[in-house]
Design an enzyme around this catalytic site. Structure first.
Site, PDB file in Angstrom:
ATOM      1  CE  LYS A 254      -1.094  -0.563   4.876  1.00  0.00           C
ATOM      2  NZ  LYS A 254      -2.077  -1.222   5.656  1.00  0.00           N
ATOM      3  NE  ARG A 255       5.568   1.371   4.156  1.00  0.00           N
ATOM      4  CZ  ARG A 255       5.933   2.234   5.088  1.00  0.00           C
ATOM      5  NH1 ARG A 255       6.519   3.355   4.752  1.00  0.00           N
ATOM      6  NH2 ARG A 255       5.726   1.966   6.350  1.00  0.00           N
TER       7      ARG A 255
END
Ligand code: GLU
Length: 483
Positions: A254-255
């Site tokens: 998700k980064r």
């Protein structure tokens, strides 16, 4: 061949992940291709991290995609219950069966002892493993100690010499040196099973014929194969799918990419475009065409031909495909989609509750509510200035916003105004900013405006995914501003 039964077995510990949809899709298509069953099992053995909220989100995301299951916790079925937390007694019984057979043993080692064994091994530059101290306790004595109430875990007595061969549909035979294998814990001190035991016992009892799952589980394969052997059960066919990757080839995270299915739903992606795109991640049509339906995929899939190259999850390509799908809808269908997703009565009701108090004309709806309908934000020049906290630098504000997302918002499973306020207040105390300094940048980041309905209520309605991605976008913009 036995009846084909596949399963998706998510752990409900967060947002519904795009990787879960990818694996579910291949399981679904393979089962349906063979006239078999697709099962949903909830693996909630991690009592601390699992939650019903997360489970509900997984159900709703998979349903939205149209990957409907034939058996599952919500609809039941002949092999239930389908939630592992409701099956504890089953696992204990099977673990004890292995103890009786001499294939598993109770281990009474304290945490201190295990730590010091691990440290000593590390110091010798060996892979840290359990030293099998309790494996030599005679069975009678071990059983007595268990009965006397002494704390224990149950460990699998793995072979210690020679090698083991395990089979994967895509990789063929994989040989493992048994010396590398640890005596895996099967039952923890709290009486709950580990993933390995619960997963194998359930796949067997639920008569799963093919285990199609992500590549990250391949290192567990020897333990699983040995468990089947120890029980005297026939193992299913294993197929480990290559992981979805970020553009830099690291595991999708998700980064770097939005990974929650909730994000894609809120941002206006069509389920059929997402399924089509996820299918392309592991599969090519015989005629190489890139657009196809779920039914066509189900017909044409050749699971054994899935390519092992790490498929890159490319947002630009997904967007391109989504656009093609949207433009191909007939107008009535497009309007239906808008009413179902963006303009649903429930969503409109929530928005109007917040914006109506400021209306003077009907058309004010457009201006006051626009940010509820868009995915990413475009900050005007004036608003870009307001993104910077009063008396703070752009970089400091970027950091404060990023930390809010990572430390406070990502772990939140109950996304409502009260929890958001609590989380933000905690964050303020931690970074030492005043409410005035922090809430303007936050407001502008999530809405693109400096005057909005109450911030936390607004964030509640916008939803977690939209907020987190906008805050991160704003932080990126701030970071890139000249000092
Ligand atoms: N609970 C595991 C997961 O969350 C399932 C792995 C498997 O399919 O065996 O991915």
């Amino acid at each position: 061949m036995n009846r084909v039964r596949t399963r998706i077995a998510p752990s409900p510990t967060g947002d519904p992940h795009v990787g879960t949809a990818y694996i579910a899709l291949f399981n679904y298509a393979f089962a349906k291709q063979h006239g078999g069953d697709f099962i949903l099992r909830i693996e909630d053995t991690d009592r601390v991290r699992s939650s019903r909220e997360s489970e509900e989100m997984i159900f709703s995301a998979l349903r939205w995609l149209g990957l409907n299951w034939d058996e599952g916790p919500d609809i039941g079925g002949p092999k239930g219950p389908y939630r592992q937390s409701e099956r504890s007694d089953i696992y204990k019984k099977y673990a004890m069966e292995l103890v009786e057979k001499g294939k598993a043993y109770p281990c009474f080692c304290t945490k201190e002892r295990l730590d010091s064994v691990r440290e000593a091994m590390k110091a010798e530059k060996k892979t840290a493993m359990y030293d099998r101290h309790c494996r030599s306790i005679p069975k009678d004595e071990a059983l007595k100690r268990m009965e006397s109430g002494e704390p224990y875990v149950i460990r699998l007595a793995m072979p210690t010499e020679g090698s083991m061969v395990v089979k994967d549909m895509l990789r063929g035979d994989i040989t493992i040196d048994c010396e590398q294998l640890d005596d895996q814990v099967l039952i923890k001190t709290d009486g709950f099973p580990t993933y390995h035991l619960a997963n194998v016992v359930d796949d067997h009892l639920m008569e799963i014929s093919h285990v199609i799952r992500a590549e990250e589980w391949i290192s567990s394969l020897p333990k699983h194969v040995y468990l089947y052997e120890a029980f005297g059960w026939e193992a299913p066919v294993f197929c480990h799918m290559p992981l979805l990757r970020n553009a830099d080839k690291s595991k999708i995270s998700k980064r770097k990419n939005p990974v929650s299915l909730n994000y894609y739903r809120r941002a206006g992606y069509l389920p059929e475009a997402i399924l089509n795109y996820l299918a392309l991640m592991g599969f090519a049509m015989p005629d190489e065409r890139e657009e196809f339906t779920l039914a066509e995929f189900t017909k044409e899939l050749k699971l054994e031909k899935v390519s092992l190259g790490g498929p890159v999850f490319d947002m630009a390509k997904l967007l391109w495909l989504n656009g093609k799908y949207i433009r191909a809808l007939d107008k009535k269908e497009l309007a239906d989609r808008l009413y179902k997703e963006l303009l649903s009565p429930e969503y409109l009701d929530k928005i109007l509750t917040l914006t109506q108090p400021r209306f003077e004309k009907l058309e004010d709806f457009i201006d006051y509510s626009a940010f509820f309908f868009t995915g990413s934000m475009h900050y005007s020049e004036k608003m870009q200035k307001k993104l910077i906290g009063k008396g703070k630098s752009a970089k400091e504000t970027a950091k404060a916003l990023t930390q809010l997302v990572e430390d406070e918002l990502d772990p939140l499973l109950k996304w409502d105004a009260a929890h958001l306020e609590e989380a933000s207040t905690r964050h303020l105390a931690k970074i030492g900013w005043t409410a005035k300094e922090f809430f303007m940048p936050l407001r502008v980041a999530v809405t693109g405006k400096d005057a909005t309905p109450p911030l936390f209520e607004t964030m509640e309605v916008l939803g977690k995914e939209v907020c987190r991605s906008r805050i991160k976008e704003a932080a990126k913009l701030l970071k890139e501003m000249p000092a």
